[in-house]
Design an enzyme around this catalytic site. Structure first.
Site, PDB file in Angstrom:
ATOM      1  CD1 TRP A   1      -2.425  -2.063   1.457  1.00  0.00           C
ATOM      2  CD2 TRP A   1      -3.316  -0.437   0.199  1.00  0.00           C
ATOM      3  NE1 TRP A   1      -3.662  -2.490   1.023  1.00  0.00           N
ATOM      4  CE2 TRP A   1      -4.226  -1.513   0.250  1.00  0.00           C
ATOM      5  CE3 TRP A   1      -3.660   0.703  -0.549  1.00  0.00           C
ATOM      6  CZ2 TRP A   1      -5.459  -1.479  -0.411  1.00  0.00           C
ATOM      7  CZ3 TRP A   1      -4.885   0.729  -1.203  1.00  0.00           C
ATOM      8  CH2 TRP A   1      -5.770  -0.359  -1.133  1.00  0.00           C
TER       9      TRP A   1
ATOM     10  CD1 TRP B   1      -5.213  12.622   5.645  1.00  0.00           C
ATOM     11  CD2 TRP B   1      -7.397  12.959   6.039  1.00  0.00           C
ATOM     12  NE1 TRP B   1      -5.380  12.807   6.997  1.00  0.00           N
ATOM     13  CE2 TRP B   1      -6.698  13.032   7.267  1.00  0.00           C
ATOM     14  CE3 TRP B   1      -8.775  13.138   6.048  1.00  0.00           C
ATOM     15  CZ2 TRP B   1      -7.345  13.273   8.482  1.00  0.00           C
ATOM     16  CZ3 TRP B   1      -9.420  13.377   7.254  1.00  0.00           C
ATOM     17  CH2 TRP B   1      -8.703  13.439   8.454  1.00  0.00           C
TER      18      TRP B   1
HETATM   19  P1  FAD Z   1       1.848  -1.629   9.869  1.00  0.00           P
HETATM   20  O1  FAD Z   1       0.467  -2.177   9.849  1.00  0.00           O
HETATM   21  O2  FAD Z   1       2.854  -2.351  10.678  1.00  0.00           O
HETATM   22  O3  FAD Z   1       2.316  -1.568   8.350  1.00  0.00           O
HETATM   23  C1  FAD Z   1       3.691  -1.563   7.956  1.00  0.00           C
HETATM   24  C2  FAD Z   1       3.970  -0.418   7.027  1.00  0.00           C
HETATM   25  O4  FAD Z   1       3.176  -0.522   5.847  1.00  0.00           O
HETATM   26  C3  FAD Z   1       3.643   0.946   7.607  1.00  0.00           C
HETATM   27  O5  FAD Z   1       4.687   1.420   8.417  1.00  0.00           O
HETATM   28  C4  FAD Z   1       3.417   1.777   6.355  1.00  0.00           C
HETATM   29  O6  FAD Z   1       4.637   2.207   5.806  1.00  0.00           O
HETATM   30  C5  FAD Z   1       2.773   0.789   5.416  1.00  0.00           C
HETATM   31  N1  FAD Z   1       1.314   0.909   5.502  1.00  0.00           N
HETATM   32  C6  FAD Z   1       0.471   0.289   6.357  1.00  0.00           C
HETATM   33  N2  FAD Z   1      -0.804   0.642   6.107  1.00  0.00           N
HETATM   34  C7  FAD Z   1      -0.774   1.533   5.090  1.00  0.00           C
HETATM   35  C8  FAD Z   1      -1.760   2.263   4.387  1.00  0.00           C
HETATM   36  N3  FAD Z   1      -3.067   2.150   4.654  1.00  0.00           N
HETATM   37  N4  FAD Z   1      -1.355   3.108   3.406  1.00  0.00           N
HETATM   38  C9  FAD Z   1      -0.057   3.215   3.092  1.00  0.00           C
HETATM   39  N5  FAD Z   1       0.934   2.558   3.727  1.00  0.00           N
HETATM   40  C10 FAD Z   1       0.582   1.717   4.703  1.00  0.00           C
HETATM   41  N6  FAD Z   1       0.922   6.314   6.862  1.00  0.00           N
HETATM   42  C11 FAD Z   1       2.102   6.956   6.882  1.00  0.00           C
HETATM   43  O7  FAD Z   1       3.159   6.306   6.855  1.00  0.00           O
HETATM   44  N7  FAD Z   1       2.157   8.324   6.909  1.00  0.00           N
HETATM   45  C12 FAD Z   1       1.034   9.091   6.922  1.00  0.00           C
HETATM   46  O8  FAD Z   1       1.133  10.321   6.928  1.00  0.00           O
HETATM   47  C13 FAD Z   1      -0.228   8.438   6.936  1.00  0.00           C
HETATM   48  N8  FAD Z   1      -1.390   9.150   7.002  1.00  0.00           N
HETATM   49  C14 FAD Z   1      -2.596   8.481   6.997  1.00  0.00           C
HETATM   50  C15 FAD Z   1      -3.789   9.217   7.039  1.00  0.00           C
HETATM   51  C16 FAD Z   1      -5.035   8.584   7.046  1.00  0.00           C
HETATM   52  C17 FAD Z   1      -6.299   9.383   7.082  1.00  0.00           C
HETATM   53  C18 FAD Z   1      -5.087   7.172   7.000  1.00  0.00           C
HETATM   54  C19 FAD Z   1      -6.400   6.451   7.014  1.00  0.00           C
HETATM   55  C20 FAD Z   1      -3.908   6.429   6.947  1.00  0.00           C
HETATM   56  C21 FAD Z   1      -2.649   7.062   6.938  1.00  0.00           C
HETATM   57  N9  FAD Z   1      -1.437   6.325   6.901  1.00  0.00           N
HETATM   58  C22 FAD Z   1      -0.241   6.998   6.897  1.00  0.00           C
HETATM   59  C23 FAD Z   1      -1.446   4.848   6.732  1.00  0.00           C
HETATM   60  C24 FAD Z   1      -1.393   4.016   8.028  1.00  0.00           C
HETATM   61  O9  FAD Z   1      -2.336   4.484   8.942  1.00  0.00           O
HETATM   62  C25 FAD Z   1      -0.003   3.999   8.697  1.00  0.00           C
HETATM   63  O10 FAD Z   1       0.987   3.691   7.750  1.00  0.00           O
HETATM   64  C26 FAD Z   1       0.053   2.959   9.804  1.00  0.00           C
HETATM   65  O11 FAD Z   1      -0.892   3.250  10.801  1.00  0.00           O
HETATM   66  C27 FAD Z   1       1.449   2.933  10.410  1.00  0.00           C
HETATM   67  O12 FAD Z   1       1.514   2.033  11.491  1.00  0.00           O
HETATM   68  P2  FAD Z   1       2.455   0.757  11.412  1.00  0.00           P
HETATM   69  O13 FAD Z   1       3.819   1.145  10.957  1.00  0.00           O
HETATM   70  O14 FAD Z   1       2.360   0.071  12.735  1.00  0.00           O
HETATM   71  O15 FAD Z   1       1.740  -0.096  10.286  1.00  0.00           O
END
Ligand code: FAD
Length: 467
Positions: free
Chosen positions: A274, A379
């Protein structure tokens, strides 16, 4: 001969292709970081990210010093500074790792051309992505706009992703001093960032420890990833945003060292997918940082912003517990669980009917993992204007979302301690229990919006924009 290695969102020594290429070509690399907010166009790093950056640079400077080198810190126009340093050091080359934000691409192209015009070798590399956006296209030759076929295509060649390269053991000494960290990135004042560091440790070494700790429990990821009350996700996002670790390193470690079962492994890699897809869209549709990616809400009647309501959302004072918990988690830690990001975004764009940019801007300033590709797509997806958009009429109900994903109320109670004594049965909609709520400190007695009527109003506005 010296080569400048211009570091940006690649704050690491291992798997750093620009640094590796400089060493392999026989150059003495001089590492430099330039704080250049003007070069970032309309999206210069927000306050929370700058607090992270300060710590990340301090860690990197130490790692560079322990290898005998020095990380030069500078501030100002990138090209002017690179030219000045290249002149002082009689450098023959400038190497860097690519970025994909529209304003940065434009700036970097101009820098490359100017440096080449000066007779320097200027080269850039891929450090941030498994596949760069222009290397993947549909059968018709265009960019992908839907995730599943995109990911199928990327997955087919994941084996070809090159293995990460090692960090240098030694770096050459530097004859320049550069500026101090305090000079270019002063400590926040007052120290609103203090609470962040109870939850995060910036830097390359911490990124790897985080990954290894996550791999120990990765089998819980598919089940637990939607539960904000648990810590079942990797929490690698700020490390990825600053390039303290690369997706290539994560993929490699997942294959080589992790005991993960296949389902967990695939699910986690798909999330990295993603991120890749967000970059694909950002590159191919550069205007999407500020304008709707699809025309699905063309002519939609966004509500006029009421500052008090927007502020209540920002500060976690909406009276809707799961939303307030998320917004307070964000304020206190610089991150928010993904499920809750979707819930708070739905409330803002659908129940309040505010344009998604109001939310994107707030997140940009408060997230330590702020990433223009992921934030924009997060967003736009939530608002219903993105690729693969959740259709506009799918409006999250924060009460049932809270009940499902925070089943014991532990997340809400952690971030909204006023509700400690509220019985679990009513925790996600405390306004239905005015007597109990009266004993919950100054927690709002009523929700900021009536969930049912605002939902209907949003659907009606959507219908009207279609006809
Ligand atoms: P994990 O579930 O452990 O996932 C591993 C990695 O995969 C993440 O670190 C990230 O790089 C990527 N990833 C996971 N989910 C998504 C996703 N839906 N979209 C894109 N990449 C993803 N993520 C950001 O890195 N920066 C932001 O500014 C950001 N803004 C967001 C705004 C909104 C409104 C929403 C709904 C989501 C946003 N995300 C953003 C995506 C996601 O919420 C975060 O990447 C995630 O919560 C990070 O936590 P984690 O590293 O524990 O995720």
């Amino acid at each position: 001969e010296t080569a400048l290695v211009w570091l940006r969102r690649d704050l690491r020594l291992a798997d750093n292709p620009a640094l590796r290429a400089a060493l392999d070509a026989g150059f003495a690399p001089q590492l430099v970081y330039i704080d250049d907010p003007e070069g970032e166009g309309g999206w210069p790093l927000g306050a929370a990210s700058r607090a992270w950056l300060r710590r990340s640079l301090a860690e990197l400077a130490e790692a560079v010093a322990s290898r005998g080198g020095r990380l030069l810190l500078e501030q100002g126009d990138s090209l002017t500074i690179l030219r000045g340093l290249a002149g002082e050091l009689e450098a023959g080359a400038v190497y860097w790792n690519r970025r994909y934000e529209p304003a940065v691409i434009e700036r970097d192209q101009a820098v490359k051309q100017a440096l080449r015009g000066d007779g320097l070798e200027a080269r850039s590399f891929n450090a941030a992505l498994l596949r760069e956006p222009w290397t993947i296209s549909t059968q018709q030759g265009g960019p992908y706009k839907v995730f599943t076929p995109y990911w199928r295509r990327v997955q087919a060649d994941l084996d070809e992703v090159s293995p990460p390269c090692a960090a240098p053991r030694e770096l050459p000494p530097s004859k320049l001093e550069g500026r101090s960290l305090d000079d270019i990135l002063p400590l926040p004042s007052p120290r609103w960032d203090r609470g962040f560091w109870e939850h995060h440790r910036p830097g390359e070494a911490a990124a790897h420890s985080r990954m290894e700790a996550f791999f120990e429990d990765i089998d819980d990821y598919p089940e637990g990833r939607d539960r904000p009350d648990l810590t079942a996700t990797s929490r690698l996002s700020p490390h990825l945003a600053f390039g303290e670790i690369s997706p290539r390193q994560i993929l490699h470690a997942l294959r080589e060292d992790s005991p993960a079962n296949e389902e967990a492994r695939q699910h986690f890699i798909r999330e990295l997918g993603w991120r890749e897809f967000s970059y694909h869209l950002l590159f191919h549709f550069p205007e999407c940082t500020d304008a709707d990616l699809t025309s699905s809400l063309k002519g939609f009647d966004w509500a006029e912003v009421d500052e008090d309501s927007l502020e209540a959302w920002r500060r976690g004072r909406t009276g809707i517990p799961i939303v307030d918990a998320g917004m307070r988690e964000l304020w206190a830690t610089g991150t928010m669980h993904n499920r809750v990001r979707m819930i708070v975004a739905s409330l803002l764009t659908k129940n309040l009917r505010y344009h998604w940019l109001h939310g994107a801007r707030w997140f940009w300033n408060t997230l330590v993992d702020a990433d223009l590709a992921n934030n924009t797509q997060g967003w736009q997806w939530s608002a219903g204007t993105g690729a693969d958009a959740a259709p506009y009429f799918r409006i999250f109900n924060p009460v049932s979302q809270g009940e499902r994903h925070d089943p014991d109320g532990a997340y809400v109670k952690r971030w909204v301690p006023e509700l400690q004594a509220m019985p679990l049965r009513h925790l996600q909609q405390p306004w239905t229990q005015p007597d109990a709520l009266a004993r919950c400190g100054d927690y709002p007695a009523e929700p900021l919006v009536d969930l049912k009527s605002t939902r209907e109003a949003a659907l009606a506005a959507y219908k009207a924009s279609r006809s």
